[in-house]
Design a protein around this motif. Structure first.
Motif, PDB file in Angstrom:
ATOM      1  N   SER A 145       0.836  -1.145  -0.067  1.00  0.00           N
ATOM      2  CA  SER A 145       0.030   0.182   0.045  1.00  0.00           C
ATOM      3  C   SER A 145       0.850   1.098  -0.013  1.00  0.00           C
ATOM      4  O   SER A 145       0.549   2.235  -0.624  1.00  0.00           O
ATOM      5  CB  SER A 145      -0.967  -0.185   1.185  1.00  0.00           C
ATOM      6  OG  SER A 145      -1.784  -1.215   1.310  1.00  0.00           O
ATOM      7  N   PHE A 146       2.074   1.224   0.877  1.00  0.00           N
ATOM      8  CA  PHE A 146       2.957   2.265   0.783  1.00  0.00           C
ATOM      9  C   PHE A 146       3.437   2.441  -0.525  1.00  0.00           C
ATOM     10  O   PHE A 146       3.668   3.597  -1.074  1.00  0.00           O
ATOM     11  CB  PHE A 146       3.880   2.075   1.779  1.00  0.00           C
ATOM     12  CG  PHE A 146       4.922   3.441   1.953  1.00  0.00           C
ATOM     13  CD1 PHE A 146       4.521   4.643   2.182  1.00  0.00           C
ATOM     14  CD2 PHE A 146       6.212   3.164   1.618  1.00  0.00           C
ATOM     15  CE1 PHE A 146       5.672   5.575   2.127  1.00  0.00           C
ATOM     16  CE2 PHE A 146       7.314   3.833   1.556  1.00  0.00           C
ATOM     17  CZ  PHE A 146       6.917   5.281   1.919  1.00  0.00           C
ATOM     18  N   CYS A 149       1.089   3.858  -3.346  1.00  0.00           N
ATOM     19  CA  CYS A 149       0.580   4.915  -3.105  1.00  0.00           C
ATOM     20  C   CYS A 149       0.221   5.931  -4.029  1.00  0.00           C
ATOM     21  O   CYS A 149       1.083   6.099  -5.089  1.00  0.00           O
ATOM     22  CB  CYS A 149       0.978   5.746  -1.632  1.00  0.00           C
ATOM     23  SG  CYS A 149       2.435   6.467  -1.877  1.00  0.00           S
ATOM     24  N   SER A 150      -0.591   6.863  -4.056  1.00  0.00           N
ATOM     25  CA  SER A 150      -0.912   7.949  -5.104  1.00  0.00           C
ATOM     26  C   SER A 150       0.410   8.742  -5.214  1.00  0.00           C
ATOM     27  O   SER A 150       0.669   9.120  -6.613  1.00  0.00           O
ATOM     28  CB  SER A 150      -2.124   8.922  -4.652  1.00  0.00           C
ATOM     29  OG  SER A 150      -3.314   8.139  -5.078  1.00  0.00           O
ATOM     30  N   TRP A 151       0.949   9.442  -4.145  1.00  0.00           N
ATOM     31  CA  TRP A 151       2.172   9.956  -4.290  1.00  0.00           C
ATOM     32  C   TRP A 151       3.420   9.354  -5.143  1.00  0.00           C
ATOM     33  O   TRP A 151       3.962   9.990  -6.290  1.00  0.00           O
ATOM     34  CB  TRP A 151       2.728  10.413  -3.011  1.00  0.00           C
ATOM     35  CG  TRP A 151       3.668  11.785  -2.947  1.00  0.00           C
ATOM     36  CD1 TRP A 151       3.501  12.732  -3.151  1.00  0.00           C
ATOM     37  CD2 TRP A 151       5.083  11.269  -3.350  1.00  0.00           C
ATOM     38  NE1 TRP A 151       4.839  13.700  -3.081  1.00  0.00           N
ATOM     39  CE2 TRP A 151       5.658  12.719  -3.375  1.00  0.00           C
ATOM     40  CE3 TRP A 151       6.073  10.286  -3.595  1.00  0.00           C
ATOM     41  CZ2 TRP A 151       6.778  12.663  -3.632  1.00  0.00           C
ATOM     42  CZ3 TRP A 151       7.444  10.405  -3.643  1.00  0.00           C
ATOM     43  CH2 TRP A 151       7.839  11.857  -3.701  1.00  0.00           C
ATOM     44  N   GLN A 297      -1.836  14.015  -3.045  1.00  0.00           N
ATOM     45  CA  GLN A 297      -2.025  12.643  -3.279  1.00  0.00           C
ATOM     46  C   GLN A 297      -1.695  11.742  -1.854  1.00  0.00           C
ATOM     47  O   GLN A 297      -0.851  11.244  -1.449  1.00  0.00           O
ATOM     48  CB  GLN A 297      -0.741  12.264  -4.200  1.00  0.00           C
ATOM     49  CG  GLN A 297      -0.426  12.889  -5.319  1.00  0.00           C
ATOM     50  CD  GLN A 297       0.314  14.095  -5.262  1.00  0.00           C
ATOM     51  OE1 GLN A 297       0.431  14.881  -4.284  1.00  0.00           O
ATOM     52  NE2 GLN A 297       0.983  14.332  -6.348  1.00  0.00           N
ATOM     53  N   TYR A 299      -4.016   9.243  -0.973  1.00  0.00           N
ATOM     54  CA  TYR A 299      -4.445   7.789  -0.863  1.00  0.00           C
ATOM     55  C   TYR A 299      -3.328   7.034  -0.727  1.00  0.00           C
ATOM     56  O   TYR A 299      -2.214   7.009  -1.529  1.00  0.00           O
ATOM     57  CB  TYR A 299      -5.209   7.684  -2.269  1.00  0.00           C
ATOM     58  CG  TYR A 299      -5.608   6.088  -2.610  1.00  0.00           C
ATOM     59  CD1 TYR A 299      -6.792   5.347  -1.533  1.00  0.00           C
ATOM     60  CD2 TYR A 299      -4.875   5.512  -3.338  1.00  0.00           C
ATOM     61  CE1 TYR A 299      -6.803   4.096  -2.065  1.00  0.00           C
ATOM     62  CE2 TYR A 299      -4.999   4.164  -3.577  1.00  0.00           C
ATOM     63  CZ  TYR A 299      -6.038   3.334  -2.928  1.00  0.00           C
ATOM     64  OH  TYR A 299      -6.089   2.012  -3.141  1.00  0.00           O
ATOM     65  N   CYS A 300      -3.469   5.829   0.030  1.00  0.00           N
ATOM     66  CA  CYS A 300      -2.504   4.616   0.264  1.00  0.00           C
ATOM     67  C   CYS A 300      -2.890   3.529   0.311  1.00  0.00           C
ATOM     68  O   CYS A 300      -2.522   2.653   1.517  1.00  0.00           O
ATOM     69  CB  CYS A 300      -1.514   5.170   1.175  1.00  0.00           C
ATOM     70  SG  CYS A 300      -2.062   5.708   2.812  1.00  0.00           S
ATOM     71  N   MET A 305      -5.396   2.734   5.455  1.00  0.00           N
ATOM     72  CA  MET A 305      -5.913   4.202   5.959  1.00  0.00           C
ATOM     73  C   MET A 305      -6.856   3.756   7.066  1.00  0.00           C
ATOM     74  O   MET A 305      -6.802   4.565   8.095  1.00  0.00           O
ATOM     75  CB  MET A 305      -6.526   4.791   4.860  1.00  0.00           C
ATOM     76  CG  MET A 305      -5.290   5.290   3.935  1.00  0.00           C
ATOM     77  SD  MET A 305      -5.940   6.837   2.794  1.00  0.00           S
ATOM     78  CE  MET A 305      -7.383   5.900   1.667  1.00  0.00           C
ATOM     79  N   SER A 363       1.560   9.414   3.805  1.00  0.00           N
ATOM     80  CA  SER A 363       1.253   7.959   3.557  1.00  0.00           C
ATOM     81  C   SER A 363       2.284   6.980   4.348  1.00  0.00           C
ATOM     82  O   SER A 363       1.819   5.766   4.845  1.00  0.00           O
ATOM     83  CB  SER A 363       1.815   7.699   2.100  1.00  0.00           C
ATOM     84  OG  SER A 363       0.888   8.331   1.299  1.00  0.00           O
ATOM     85  N   THR A 399      -6.911  -5.352  -1.913  1.00  0.00           N
ATOM     86  CA  THR A 399      -5.825  -4.037  -1.934  1.00  0.00           C
ATOM     87  C   THR A 399      -5.173  -4.035  -3.165  1.00  0.00           C
ATOM     88  O   THR A 399      -5.113  -2.854  -3.815  1.00  0.00           O
ATOM     89  CB  THR A 399      -5.043  -4.320  -0.722  1.00  0.00           C
ATOM     90  OG1 THR A 399      -5.923  -4.041   0.514  1.00  0.00           O
ATOM     91  CG2 THR A 399      -4.069  -2.940  -0.849  1.00  0.00           C
ATOM     92  N   LEU A 403      -5.138  -1.162  -5.804  1.00  0.00           N
ATOM     93  CA  LEU A 403      -4.117  -0.154  -5.915  1.00  0.00           C
ATOM     94  C   LEU A 403      -4.064  -0.143  -7.428  1.00  0.00           C
ATOM     95  O   LEU A 403      -3.620   0.948  -7.938  1.00  0.00           O
ATOM     96  CB  LEU A 403      -2.884  -0.813  -5.231  1.00  0.00           C
ATOM     97  CG  LEU A 403      -2.915  -0.561  -3.771  1.00  0.00           C
ATOM     98  CD1 LEU A 403      -1.633  -1.602  -3.027  1.00  0.00           C
ATOM     99  CD2 LEU A 403      -2.687   0.816  -3.361  1.00  0.00           C
TER     100      LEU A 403
END
Length: 802
Positions: A145-146, A149-151, A297, A299-300, A305, A363, A399, A403
């Motif tokens: 997830s990290f 993440c969106s970033w 950004q 979201y992760c 979350m 995140s 997930t 993702l």
């Protein structure tokens, strides 16, 4: 010989699975989005196509011995390139560029992006296991997830920032060890590596660690109890670790600071709020990010979350830890919402694009909070089953789908509209054109520039990539004085940190040694030359181009150019060179024939024997991104008077008699109105006066025998003692000798050029460049490393004697 135990083999297999998963998901994203090498949508997007791909090409040339790591004349007259290296190129992954041909560097970027994602997954999984001792499925879920993440997904277009996400978990565990076990080594080394690989993201990380270590301390004292002595001890250890990390990295950090400290344009703070409530909420949701510089950004992964939020409501966790978690979360969210906080996080500078640069910190903090929440659940009699594989594995599958869907949605906004095939064709053609010019003219010094680029109007670093010297520059680490000079003389917007050679300016081109230009239409004063150009542009030679140096009056030394517009600035520059008043340009009559909110028009008469020009003086409130549509007779420039297109424009070539022309300004495409104070000024270059000045200056040229990056050599014969003006930006790194004796290089023209005092007769000039601070920084790093090794050996010896 010891054999690895089962746990070791399982860990190796687990981390290999983490790496393989991230690479496979990355490849699947490219295939689904038809992104190169699985389609024609280039992996080069935003600054990857505007900046980094040319920097990678230059770095490849450096590694192959074809360019100098310390200095380059290939960008904006000349620049100290250590800042370029340490900001954009210091990642060890970039060393792989030598394994790829010059025409396959897009593939190189794609490969190292996959490798970096795999390493982020490994690093974050290692951290979760070490810090929280979770099961491997739970660890895999959180670290994936990290990683996606969106970033991260949105900033693969900024590969220099990604290494930080590999080192941040190591730094965070270093904080945990420091607080719990009083160990500093891991944090010292990780901090040093962070600075070495990219000082910019290292600065952001260090600021974050200053906050994060307080959370770990609050968690620790919740268990062990608080004392001022304990707090002072840990504070000193943390400060010492950061300082030691900086000292270890001084070999690169010190010369970088000196290279970056020359100043440059300072952007004003924008509105207090960087985003709206709607965009803020969208930033936390999968598939809702919009590439509009207002959606953070955050979201992760929904599961991670939710776990992170659950920590705040878990009464089994100390209230001190929960309060610290809430406070840090608020700070990190506010840092992407409030301009002053963003300004602090970004090194006391207003960031230009790529909002939000600090969202990855939230995140990572979510990763920490989710890991802590699962750790707390392990001891709960009813909820401990949540972290078991039977529960985690289905959640992991969901997930992964989530993702992937989020990343695919983001890539559909980022990796579109730029063809890799077109990019390859352009680079091949440009390489052929430049090589033909260089083969035909092997003289040591001249500059080449072009008005066409491989990507819109912002790909301005081609000289670095292909090995020719140009005026154009688009980099955060150029020579700011040189860029300021170029822009004040009519190339691009005053106050910008970039320069675009959007159109030849004969008088300035000649002075700065621009001997060849590659343009779409014939420029006034230039002569067509035969070369294998493409159908969209052709090469022209400048018969008036001067060499590297010319004799100049004493007025040029330490001077500041004066004038209300680029034409007056050029007049002032030539006047200071010659030592008497010069009017290369004279203002010409322009009658306004239309004036409304949406359109303005002028009738302009260009005098006989003169080249007509105009320049738009921008509205003080227009900023960088409020262009107008400029039409000169039948020629239309759709975006004029903005950051990359605010140049002196040619109205008409010289003719035997006066000529009349129509100039109009209208609302630019995509805009609803235009700045009302944008007013063009009209001037004519008197060719007769210009030719006389050039003929005079050509009698006193300095023609170098050697003109290479960081090295200039040659003999100059002076009829009398005089000043020699060089079209080389002033820089403290230059060491100069004349006839073997040390000479002083002095600034000229707002430090955008430089001067030497030469004596009557023959002057053998040798100029060499040494990166300021490089030796001192190396000495500090070596001394620090030696001290740490000595301290470690002493501690080990002392321990062995007990």
């Amino acid at each position: 010989m010891t054999r690895p135990n089962n746990n070791t083999l399982k860990n190796v297999a687990f981390y290999a699975a983490c790496f393989a998963f991230s690479v496979a998901l990355f490849v699947a994203l490219a295939a689904a989005g038809h992104v190169y090498p699985f389609g024609d949508n280039s992996f080069l997007t935003n600054d990857l196509k505007y900046q980094y791909i040319d920097f990678f090409a230059w770095f490849r040339r450096v590694l192959l011995g074809e360019a100098n790591l310390r200095y380059s004349f290939s960008q904006g007259l000349g620049m100290n390139t250590w800042g370029l290296y340490s900001y954009y190129l210091a990642s060890p992954f970039n060393l792989f560029c030598v394994l790829f041909p010059a025409d396959k560097l897009t593939l190189f970027v794609f490969v190292i992006s996959a490798l970096k994602l795999g390493c982020i997954h490994i690093s974050s999984a290692w951290y979760v296991q070490k810090r929280f001792g979770l099961s491997k499925p739970a660890t895999f879920l959180l670290s994936a997830s990290f990683t996606f993440c969106s970033w991260t997904i949105s900033n693969l277009r900024n590969p220099l920032w990604i290494d930080c996400l590999i080192l941040l978990p190591v730094c965070a565990y270093g904080c945990y060890e420091l607080i719990r076990k009083q160990r500093m080594a891991r944090l010292v080394i990780a901090t040093a590596l962070n600075v070495m690989f990219c000082w910019y993201t290292a600065y952001i990380s260090i600021l974050f660690l200053c906050i994060f270590v307080l959370v770990e301390f609050a968690d620790y004292v919740a268990e062990q109890g608080f004392s001022w002595k304990l707090m002072l001890d840990r504070a000193l250890r943390f400060a010492g670790a950061i300082v030691l990390g900086l000292l270890l990295s001084a070999w690169t950090f010190l010369p970088t600071i000196l290279a970056m400290s020359k100043g440059g344009p300072v952007l004003a703070l924008g509105p207090l709020l960087k985003t709206s409530l709607n965009s803020l909420i969208r930033g936390f949701l999968p598939g809702m990010w919009v590439n509009n510089d207002s959606t953070p950004q955050f979201y992760c992964g929904v599961i991670m979350m939710l776990l992170a939020v659950s920590l705040l409501f878990n009464r089994a966790v100390s209230i001190k830890t929960r309060i610290a978690t809430l406070v840090v979360t608020i700070i990190l969210v506010a840092s992407s919402v409030l301009s002053p906080l963003e300004y602090i996080w970004c090194g006391m500078r207003v960031p230009n694009g790529f909002y939000s640069r600090t969202a990855f910190l939230l995140s990572f903090f979510a990763l920490w909070a989710a890991g802590y929440a699962l750790q707390a659940l392990k001891d709960h009699p009813k909820l401990c089953r949540v972290s078991r594989p039977a529960v985690i594995l289905p959640l992991l599958a969901l997930t992964t789908i989530e993702l992937f869907a989020n990343a695919h949605s983001m890539w559909n906004q980022l990796y579109v509209g730029y063809s890799e095939n077109n990019n390859s064709v352009y680079v091949a053609t440009a390489t052929s054109t430049v090589k033909a010019i260089q083969d035909d003219d092997p003289t040591p010094f001249y500059r080449i520039d072009r008005t066409t680029t491989h990507a819109d109007s912002a790909a301005l670093n081609e000289g670095l990539a292909l090995g020719y010297d140009q005026l154009s520059s688009y980099s955060s680490v150029n020579n700011p004085q040189a860029i300021a000079l170029l822009n004040s003389l009519g190339y691009s917007s005053v106050g910008e940190f970039s320069t675009r050679y959007a159109e030849p300016i004969l008088a300035v081109d000649a002075l700065l040694g621009v001997k060849y230009t590659i343009v779409e239409q014939a420029p006034a004063g230039y002569v067509a030359i035969p070369e294998p150009g493409d159908t969209a542009s052709a090469a022209y030679g400048n018969p008036y181009a001067l060499n590297l140096g010319i004799a100049a009056s004493k007025d040029i030394q330490n001077c500041t150019l004066e004038g209300e517009n680029p034409f007056e600035m050029q007049n002032d520059l030539y006047s200071k060179i010659l030592g008497h008043n010069v009017e290369l340009y004279t203002e010409i009559n322009a009658t306004k024939t239309a004036d409304s909110q949406d359109a303005k028009q002028w009738s302009v008469t260009v005098p006989a024997g003169s080249i007509g020009h105009l320049y738009i003086n921008k509205d003080a409130n227009a900023g960088s991104y409020w262009p107008v549509a400029l039409t000169i007779d039948q020629r239309t420039i759709n975006n004029e008077a903005w950051r990359f297109d605010n140049n002196i424009r040619q109205i008409a070539d010289a003719s035997d008699g006066p000529s009349s022309h129509t100039v109009s300004l209208e609302v630019a495409e995509g805009y609803s109105d235009m700045p009302q104070s944008n007013e063009p000024v009209f001037y004519a270059l008197n060719l007769e006066v210009f030719k006389q000045i050039i003929d005079e200056l050509k009698t006193s040229e300095f023609v170098p025998a050697v003109f290479e990056d960081g090295m200039v050599e040659g003999e100059y014969t002076a009829e009398n003692d005089c000043n020699l003006l060089l079209s080389v930006p002033y820089d403290d790194g230059w060491s100069v000798t004349i006839n073997g004796a040390v000479a002083e290089l002095t600034p000229a023209a707002d430090k955008g050029m430089s001067c030497l005092r030469v004596q009557k007769g023959t002057n053998k000039i040798v100029m060499t460049y040494k990166t300021p601070g490089a030796f001192a920084g190396l000495a500090v790093s070596l001394a620090t490393a030696a001290a740490l090794v000595a301290a470690g050996l002493y501690a080990r010896h002392k321990k062995s004697r007990r």
